[in-house]
Design a protein around this motif. Structure first.
Motif, mmCIF file in Angstrom:
data_model
loop_
_atom_site.group_PDB
_atom_site.id
_atom_site.type_symbol
_atom_site.label_atom_id
_atom_site.label_comp_id
_atom_site.label_asym_id
_atom_site.label_seq_id
_atom_site.Cartn_x
_atom_site.Cartn_y
_atom_site.Cartn_z
ATOM 1 N N VAL A 156 0.748 -0.989 -0.220
ATOM 2 C CA VAL A 156 0.172 -0.420 -0.011
ATOM 3 C C VAL A 156 0.738 1.531 0.613
ATOM 4 N N MET A 157 1.948 0.905 0.811
ATOM 5 C CA MET A 157 2.602 2.727 0.971
ATOM 6 C C MET A 157 3.254 2.519 -0.333
ATOM 7 N N GLU A 158 4.103 1.481 -1.098
ATOM 8 C CA GLU A 158 4.500 1.172 -2.372
ATOM 9 C C GLU A 158 3.262 2.356 -4.058
ATOM 10 N N MET A 159 2.201 2.170 -3.444
ATOM 11 C CA MET A 159 1.002 2.301 -4.829
ATOM 12 C C MET A 159 0.617 3.931 -4.169
ATOM 13 N N VAL A 160 0.811 4.104 -2.181
ATOM 14 C CA VAL A 160 1.271 5.545 -1.845
ATOM 15 C C VAL A 160 1.986 6.428 -3.143
ATOM 16 N N GLU A 161 2.838 5.568 -2.917
ATOM 17 C CA GLU A 161 4.111 6.894 -3.119
ATOM 18 C C GLU A 161 4.555 6.984 -4.546
ATOM 19 N N VAL A 162 4.262 5.276 -5.314
ATOM 20 C CA VAL A 162 3.887 6.480 -6.780
ATOM 21 C C VAL A 162 2.815 6.672 -7.449
ATOM 22 N N TYR A 163 1.695 6.976 -6.716
ATOM 23 C CA TYR A 163 0.091 7.679 -6.232
ATOM 24 C C TYR A 163 1.064 9.409 -6.606
ATOM 25 N N ALA A 164 1.792 9.341 -5.205
ATOM 26 C CA ALA A 164 2.544 11.055 -4.831
ATOM 27 C C ALA A 164 2.724 11.565 -5.839
ATOM 28 N N VAL A 165 3.907 10.656 -6.469
ATOM 29 C CA VAL A 165 4.660 11.438 -7.705
ATOM 30 C C VAL A 165 4.306 11.352 -8.878
ATOM 31 N N LEU A 166 3.253 10.583 -9.199
ATOM 32 C CA LEU A 166 2.493 11.440 -10.415
ATOM 33 C C LEU A 166 2.120 12.689 -9.899
ATOM 34 N N GLU A 167 1.449 12.152 -8.741
ATOM 35 C CA GLU A 167 0.549 13.855 -8.500
ATOM 36 C C GLU A 167 1.411 15.414 -8.611
ATOM 37 N N ALA A 168 2.667 15.159 -7.681
ATOM 38 C CA ALA A 168 3.776 16.078 -7.672
ATOM 39 C C ALA A 168 3.862 16.144 -9.200
ATOM 40 N N HIS A 169 4.539 15.705 -9.512
ATOM 41 C CA HIS A 169 4.987 14.964 -11.004
ATOM 42 C C HIS A 169 3.691 16.236 -12.062
ATOM 43 N N THR A 170 2.601 16.639 -11.936
ATOM 44 C CA THR A 170 1.332 17.342 -13.041
ATOM 45 C C THR A 170 1.441 18.208 -12.039
ATOM 46 N N ALA A 171 1.674 18.408 -10.352
ATOM 47 C CA ALA A 171 1.266 19.704 -10.842
ATOM 48 C C ALA A 171 2.403 20.918 -10.803
ATOM 49 N N LYS A 172 3.911 19.556 -10.584
ATOM 50 C CA LYS A 172 5.462 20.423 -11.285
ATOM 51 C C LYS A 172 4.969 20.990 -12.584
ATOM 52 N N ARG A 173 4.276 20.401 -13.705
ATOM 53 C CA ARG A 173 3.693 20.693 -14.758
ATOM 54 C C ARG A 173 2.989 21.690 -14.693
ATOM 55 N N ALA A 174 1.982 21.767 -14.250
ATOM 56 C CA ALA A 174 1.062 22.828 -13.880
ATOM 57 C C ALA A 174 1.658 23.751 -13.671
ATOM 58 N N ALA A 175 2.490 23.910 -12.922
ATOM 59 C CA ALA A 175 3.445 25.562 -12.961
ATOM 60 C C ALA A 175 4.285 25.797 -14.405
ATOM 61 N N GLU A 176 4.383 24.780 -14.820
ATOM 62 C CA GLU A 176 5.306 25.656 -15.836
ATOM 63 C C GLU A 176 3.862 25.592 -17.312
ATOM 64 N N VAL A 177 3.833 25.276 -17.459
ATOM 65 C CA VAL A 177 2.286 24.558 -18.580
ATOM 66 C C VAL A 177 0.712 25.833 -18.422
ATOM 67 N N LEU A 178 0.505 25.809 -17.382
ATOM 68 C CA LEU A 178 -0.791 26.453 -16.695
ATOM 69 C C LEU A 178 -0.844 28.113 -17.244
ATOM 70 N N GLN A 179 -1.710 28.301 -17.813
ATOM 71 C CA GLN A 179 -2.353 30.226 -18.458
ATOM 72 C C GLN A 179 -3.118 30.235 -17.551
ATOM 73 N N PRO A 180 -3.309 31.723 -17.445
ATOM 74 C CA PRO A 180 -4.150 32.705 -16.505
ATOM 75 C C PRO A 180 -5.659 32.513 -15.691
ATOM 76 N N GLU A 181 -6.621 31.842 -17.146
ATOM 77 C CA GLU A 181 -7.715 31.168 -17.289
ATOM 78 C C GLU A 181 -7.643 30.083 -16.868
ATOM 79 N N ASP A 182 -6.685 29.158 -16.827
ATOM 80 C CA ASP A 182 -6.821 27.569 -16.196
ATOM 81 C C ASP A 182 -5.945 28.458 -14.538
#
Length: 195
Positions: free
Chosen positions: A69-95
Motif C-alpha cells: 500500500v505504501m508503495e502504491m501511495v508513493e507512486v500515486y504521490a509522485v504522479l500527482e506531484a509531477h503533474t503539479a510541477k508541470r502545471a506550474a510550467e504550462v498553465l495559463q491565467p484562465e486555467d
C-alpha cells in the motif's frame, strides 16, 4: 461489464469484504448470466489488483500488505506531484482562474460543514489539474490508482482524507505555487499533500 461494475462497487464500498471468496457459479446464478461474463469480470478485477483468481472456482478479494500500500501511495504521490510541477510550467491565467473557482466552491462546503461535498470538490481540483496539464497517460494511471489508494489507506492505515481545513490550506498553497510558477515547490507541496 455490469457484473464487473457491481463487484468493483461492492469491493470499494466494503460490502464485499477483504479475503471474501467470490464463486463463479454463485455469481452467475445471482446475476442470472452465464459463467463466462463472471469469469471475465474477475479477470479484469485481478488485473486492477482487487482480487486474486483462485483456480477455476472463482476469486478472493485481496488485501495487500502495508508495504504494498505504501508503495502504491508513493507512486500515486509522485504522479500527482509531477503533474503539479508541470502545471506550474504550462498553465495559463484562465486555467488558474478555473482552479480558483473550484477551491472557492470547496471552501463553501467547509462553512456548510459538508465533508463529503468538500472532498468530492477537492478531488475535482486534482482531476482538473490533470485535465489542464493534458498528459492522458498520467491521468489514466492516477485514475486507476485513486480508488485503490483511498480504499487501502482506510483499510490498512486507518487514514482516509485529511481534515477539510488542512486539505483546503494545502490546496491553496499548491495553487499559489502553480500560479507563481514555482514548479519544485508545487511538486513538494503536492507530494506531501497526497502522502
Amino acid at each position: 461489464e455490469k457484473v464487473y461494475q457491481a463487484l468493483k462497487m461492492g469491493i470499494l464500498s466494503m460490502n464485499i469484504k477483504p479475503r471474501e471468496a467470490l464463486f463463479i457459479g454463485d455469481l452467475a446464478d445471482f446475476y442470472q448470466i452465464s459463467r463466462t461474463p463472471v469469469r471475465e469480470a474477475l479477470i479484469s478485477l485481478e488485473k486492477e489488483g482487487w482480487v486474486k483468481i483462485d483456480g477455476r472456482r472463482g476469486a478472493r478479494v485481496i488485501i495487500p500488505s502495508p508495504k504494498s500500500v505504501m508503495e502504491m501511495v508513493e507512486v500515486y504521490a509522485v504522479l500527482e506531484a509531477h503533474t503539479a510541477k508541470r502545471a506550474a510550467e504550462v498553465l495559463q491565467p484562465e486555467d488558474i482562474q478555473q482552479l480558483q473557482e473550484i477551491l472557492v466552491r470547496a471552501e463553501k462546503e467547509i462553512i456548510n460543514k459538508d465533508e463529503t461535498a468538500y472532498h468530492i470538490i477537492g478531488d475535482k481540483f486534482h482531476r482538473h489539474i490533470h485535465y489542464l496539464v493534458g498528459n492522458q497517460y498520467i491521468r489514466g494511471m492516477v485514475e486507476e490508482l485513486d480508488e485503490q489508494v483511498v480504499r487501502f489507506r482506510q483499510l490498512l492505515l486507518n487514514k482516509g482524507y485529511a481534515p477539510m481545513e488542512i486539505s483546503a490550506k494545502q490546496h491553496r498553497e499548491i495553487l499559489n505555487a502553480i500560479e507563481n510558477r514555482h514548479g519544485q515547490r508545487a511538486f513538494d507541496l503536492m507530494y506531501k499533500h497526497t502522502l
